[in-house]
Design an enzyme around this catalytic site. Structure first.
Site, short mmCIF file in Angstrom:
data_model
loop_
_atom_site.label_atom_id
_atom_site.label_comp_id
_atom_site.label_asym_id
_atom_site.label_seq_id
_atom_site.Cartn_x
_atom_site.Cartn_y
_atom_site.Cartn_z
N GLU B 29 -51.80 144.45 19.35
CA GLU B 29 -51.67 143.20 20.09
C GLU B 29 -51.03 143.47 21.45
O GLU B 29 -49.95 144.07 21.52
CB GLU B 29 -50.79 142.22 19.29
CG GLU B 29 -51.44 141.81 17.98
CD GLU B 29 -50.43 141.34 16.93
OE1 GLU B 29 -49.24 141.15 17.26
OE2 GLU B 29 -50.84 141.18 15.76
N SER B 59 -53.62 140.01 14.14
CA SER B 59 -54.22 140.27 12.83
C SER B 59 -53.69 141.58 12.28
O SER B 59 -54.42 142.57 12.16
CB SER B 59 -55.74 140.35 12.97
OG SER B 59 -56.29 139.23 13.59
N GLU B 60 -52.42 141.62 11.95
CA GLU B 60 -51.77 142.89 11.61
C GLU B 60 -52.46 143.67 10.48
O GLU B 60 -52.65 144.88 10.62
CB GLU B 60 -50.29 142.68 11.31
CG GLU B 60 -49.42 142.43 12.54
CD GLU B 60 -49.43 140.98 12.99
OE1 GLU B 60 -50.09 140.16 12.34
OE2 GLU B 60 -48.76 140.67 13.99
N ASP B 85 -40.85 144.25 11.65
CA ASP B 85 -40.74 143.13 10.72
C ASP B 85 -42.10 142.70 10.16
O ASP B 85 -42.17 142.09 9.11
CB ASP B 85 -40.09 141.95 11.43
CG ASP B 85 -38.79 142.33 12.10
OD1 ASP B 85 -37.73 141.95 11.60
OD2 ASP B 85 -38.83 143.06 13.12
N ILE B 87 -44.37 144.64 9.20
CA ILE B 87 -44.91 145.70 8.37
C ILE B 87 -45.26 145.18 6.97
O ILE B 87 -46.18 145.67 6.32
CB ILE B 87 -43.94 146.90 8.30
CG1 ILE B 87 -44.71 148.20 8.06
CG2 ILE B 87 -42.85 146.72 7.25
CD1 ILE B 87 -43.87 149.45 8.24
N HIS B 129 -37.17 139.40 13.63
CA HIS B 129 -37.56 140.35 14.68
C HIS B 129 -36.48 141.40 14.92
O HIS B 129 -36.40 141.98 15.99
CB HIS B 129 -37.84 139.62 16.00
CG HIS B 129 -39.14 138.89 16.04
ND1 HIS B 129 -39.38 137.75 15.32
CD2 HIS B 129 -40.29 139.13 16.73
CE1 HIS B 129 -40.62 137.31 15.56
NE2 HIS B 129 -41.19 138.14 16.40
#
Lengths: 349, 324
Positions: B29, B59-60, B85, B87, B129
């Site tokens: 991103e 869209s991790e 965070d 992950i 975060h």
């Protein structure tokens, strides 16, 4: 030759249909045999998911694939890999957890892979193998290889978020990526209409800008046609989605008696048997029963030999347990016993 | 020697590696046009183009999954997660896919990708975060984990991560990006997987990594003023873990402390402390003490945030108690 109707569907040559029939029969027989192996307690995995009833999806889509194409499958992916050219001996022995298997017994039924055939891996996580084909398609586009990459999954994965992220990226970047949903109507014990309000699955993919359609899996020739349209579109830069309606003949796993389904429903579903449908069509088209029986007998013999091969194959050596966590040449993990002995041994100091 | 910021060392490592290896690309991103949330990839799109600095939707799971597939298909992706965070969202692709593919598939193929992200506290970024989640990664066989504390290491560890045959999670510290050092990047790099003894002492060994290296070094300075000499080990990579260096130093000194910004319970410090206890038991004169983050989420309040993770002052106080 018998008159051909739309539903019994064919203006194709019998030789194509016979070839598809043969492939589907091999898949069916392989899975029957692997089910026997499992029930005899001779396979390794505690879980075995058969794709009996879904053969037209595997054979139909794979017929549209070429050398160099890549794909991922789901936990019900034996048929797809076999249709793509897998060696049944190496496949079954992988399912049996043997050293001779594709993954030397470490993967099993749900984690078969073979890079030489473009199989980037079966997956035991629902939807888990989907985004990898976006990456593979990205590489194919970047390197202009002309290859497509296909994710195969079941209707259960239609409710996983990662599918939508992946379709969105594939469309956004015009990737040669294809999403194939083998809709056998059941995600474990949950029927598709208990999992989603919207059962017109291809409409979701269209909303992302993919070429998308749904095809009835009863007639493999319909699946072949649809797969060719979708795959050709993807090679030309528009990613695709294909839902193939079919029916899972048995329970979720081989020992699941599917008490959640009615006998009527199962009878209706099994009446859509794509293997028997093709056989009937071939007979209608004038192929004689003896010829088909000979095909079946040859496959039976091949799969009997496969069972023998699997049973005779060796288990992997225990010391291979620590291998392949990391690349060759990298330090292997220290076994717990070694560590304990080292810690308790005063000699090291 | 030129002055270089941690952020710019990371960028230089990416640039140098991407110039050498056309298979490397960055995906994540805001990595391209925007240049990265912390500016690490700023301007790189001008040289490498949008095909090698791929901006993605938010869209991790698919960012990491796409990297997995691209790595399997023969390229070398650098996936960026804006904050460590996130992950948890990618845990399937990272831990079930990337980490296990080589093993499950019997060694047929690996996943040579780098997952770049940043973690830690210090920017009043709040509970979602500011975490230090390296224990998640360290707990998963099949993943490598690098956490540079210095500008020099930021450069070399990232360069080395981009030659590894296996997936590397590369966690930068959000409070270090602006830190500058005089560095000569042409000097030979330290060996991948080796810890560095940043200071040699005779009274206590402190094992640490990432930003805490700086806090511990300051603490060591202060302790020195009262006659306490501390050995400081910067692990640099948590996997591979260089336990040989830890063992050698602890055996010389007999007292050890582990400092980690991650929370105390079941964290990296717990693992290191257990290993030191197991392997150096005969040499230990005191229990191995963990100094780690409180078992609480991180507050946006600067004072609460600062005091919920180890501070220089806390390290000094704990060392004095341990040696009293």
């Amino acid at each position: 030759m018998t008159q051909m109707t739309k539903t019994e569907g064919s203006n194709k040559s019998n030789s194509d249909l016979l070839s598809h029939y043969t492939q589907m029969r091999r898949v069916r027989t392989f899975e029957d045999r692997v089910g026997e192996l499992y029930l005899r307690g001779a396979s390794a995995g505690s879980m075995l998911h058969l794709s009996i009833g879904e053969e037209s999806a595997a054979v139909g889509v794979c017929s549209a694939m070429r050398d160099g194409d890549t794909f991922t499958t789901h936990h019900r992916g034996h048929g797809i890999f076999l249709a793509r050219g897998a060696d049944p001996n190496r496949m079954m022995s992988e399912i049996g957890g043997k050293e001779t298997g594709y993954c030397r017994g470490k993967g099993g039924s749900m984690h078969i892979a073979d890079m030489s055939l473009g199989h980037l891996g079966a997956n035991a996580i629902v939807g888990g193998g989907i985004p990898a084909i976006v990456g593979a398609a990205l590489v194919a586009k970047h390197r202009k290889t002309g290859a497509v990459s296909i994710a195969f999954f079941g209707d259960g994965a239609m409710q996983q978020g990662v599918l939508y992220e992946s379709m969105n990226m594939a469309a956004l970047w015009d990737l040669p990526a294809i999403f194939v949903c083998i809709n056998n109507q059941w995600g474990m014990g949950t029927r598709i209409d208990q999992a989603t309000k919207s059962t017109k699955l291809h409409e979701r993919a269209r909303a992302f800008g993919l070429n998308a359609e749904t095809v009835d899996g009863r007639d493999v020739l319909d699946v072949v046609e649809a797969a060719n349209r979708i795959v050709d579109g993807a090679r030309a830069g528009t990613p695709g989605f294909l839902a193939i309606d079919c029916y899972r003949f048995y329970g979720h796993g081989r020992k699941d008696k599917s008490p959640y389904r009615s006998d009527e429903e199962e009878a209706e579903g099994r009446a859509k048997d794509p293997v028997e449908f093709s056989r009937r069509m071939l007979i209608k088209n004038g192929v004689n029963v003896e010829e088909l029986d000979a095909v079946d007998a040859k496959i039976d013999a091949e799969m009997d030999a496969t069972i023998e091969f699997t049973i005779k194959s060796e288990e992997p050596a225990l010391n291979t347990m620590f291998r392949d966590v990391f690349a060759p040449g990298q330090p292997e993990p220290e076994p717990v016993t070694t560590r304990i002995d080292r810690v308790l041994s005063k000699e090291q100091y | 020697m030129p002055k270089l910021a941690y952020r710019d060392a990371l960028k230089q490592a990416l640039i140098d590696s991407m110039r050498e290896d056309p298979d490397i690309f960055v995906i994540g991103e805001e990595v391209g046009r925007y240049g990265g949330a912390y500016g690490v990839t700023k301007g790189m799109i001008e040289e490498f183009g949008a095909e090698r600095l791929i901006d993605t939707p938010i869209s991790e799971p698919s960012i990491v999954g796409t990297a997995v597939g691209a790595a399997m298909a023969g390229m070398r992706p650098v996936a960026e997660l804006m904050y460590v965070d996130f992950i948890g969202m990618t845990m399937d692709q990272l831990c079930n896919q990337a980490a296990k593919i080589r093993y499950m598939f019997g060694g047929q193929i690996g996943v040579p990708m780098v997952l770049r992200t940043q973690g830690g506290t210090g920017r009043s970024a709040g509970a979602q975060h500011s975490q230090s989640l390296e224990a998640y990664v360290m707990h998963t066989p099949g993943l490598r984990l690098a956490m540079p504390a210095t500008v020099y290491d930021a450069y070399h560890l990232l360069r080395q991560a981009l030659t590894q045959p296996d997936p590397v999670v590369f966690i930068e510290h959000k409070s270090l990006y602006a830190m500058t050092e005089d560095v000569d990047l042409t000097l030979p790099p330290p060996e991948w997987g080796k810890a560095v003894v940043r200071r040699q002492g005779k009274d206590l060994v402190i094992v640490t990594y990432s930003r805490q290296v700086h806090y511990v070094m300051q603490a060591a300075e202060e302790l020195s003023k009262v006659g306490i000499e501390v050995t400081v080990i910067d692990l640099r990579t948590l996997n591979p873990l260089d336990f040989d260096t830890i063992r050698a130093e602890v055996e010389k000194v007999g007292k050890a402390m582990v400092v980690s910004e991650g929370v105390m319970t079941s964290g990296v410090a717990a693992e290191l402390s257990a290993r030191i206890t197991e392997e150096c038991f005969d040499f230990l004169e005191e229990p191995v003490i963990r100094v780690a983050g409180e078992d609480i989420p991180i507050s946006v309040s600067i004072e609460l945030e600062k005091n919920s993770v180890p501070t220089t002052k806390f390290v000094v106080e704990t060392a004095r108690k341990l040696l009293a």
